[in-house]
Design an enzyme around this catalytic site. Sequence first.
Site, short mmCIF file in Angstrom:
data_model
loop_
_atom_site.label_atom_id
_atom_site.label_comp_id
_atom_site.label_asym_id
_atom_site.label_seq_id
_atom_site.Cartn_x
_atom_site.Cartn_y
_atom_site.Cartn_z
CD GLU A 119 6.44 6.47 -0.41
OE1 GLU A 119 6.85 6.42 -1.59
OE2 GLU A 119 6.19 5.47 0.28
CG ASP A 120 7.86 7.85 5.04
OD1 ASP A 120 6.94 7.49 4.28
OD2 ASP A 120 8.66 7.06 5.56
#
Length: 179
Positions: free
Chosen positions: A65-66
Amino acid sequence: MLSPIRIVSKAAEFAAHRHTGERRKARPDEPYINHLAEVANILAEVTDGADAELVAAGWLHDTVEDELATRAELVSEFGDRIAALVDEVTDDMSLPQAKRRQKQVEDAPHKSPGAKLIKIADKISNVRARIHSDPTAEQRNELAAYTIWAEQVVAGCRGGNAALDRMFDDTVKLARSRP
Ligand code: ZN
């Protein structure tokens, strides 16, 4: 196949390395890895250490996600199941926040049993991070709003682990008991 202790240790090292220098949004005084350690340890505790891959996925759950790792990289480093678990709890960051939050509520009931446990552990950690000893009005509102949303997501994830469900309920109770 790595031994259970090696897979967890490798995931912790990988996450620590990738999240270097990041701080928690709700608690800028804390390094981001505190959140990952908390999520992984909650998962280890409520399953009594029975599922090393789940705990490893807890360490890694925010890497894709990051944009600190790709799914393909997780497959080659940690295998298909861990990569799939991380993928299941990864939000599409191209969507605006309100849409992402709505999607989490809608998608939660369709997740795998392991992904549901990670989701609940993540919400426990994130609600706890928003409980401040001497909150500003803004922090109080943020805690209230986050807790309502977390409950909606967790409603679609419950039932897989009674201890984890109880831990979430206790966390919500604590959040609501704050002045
Ligand atoms: Zn997280």
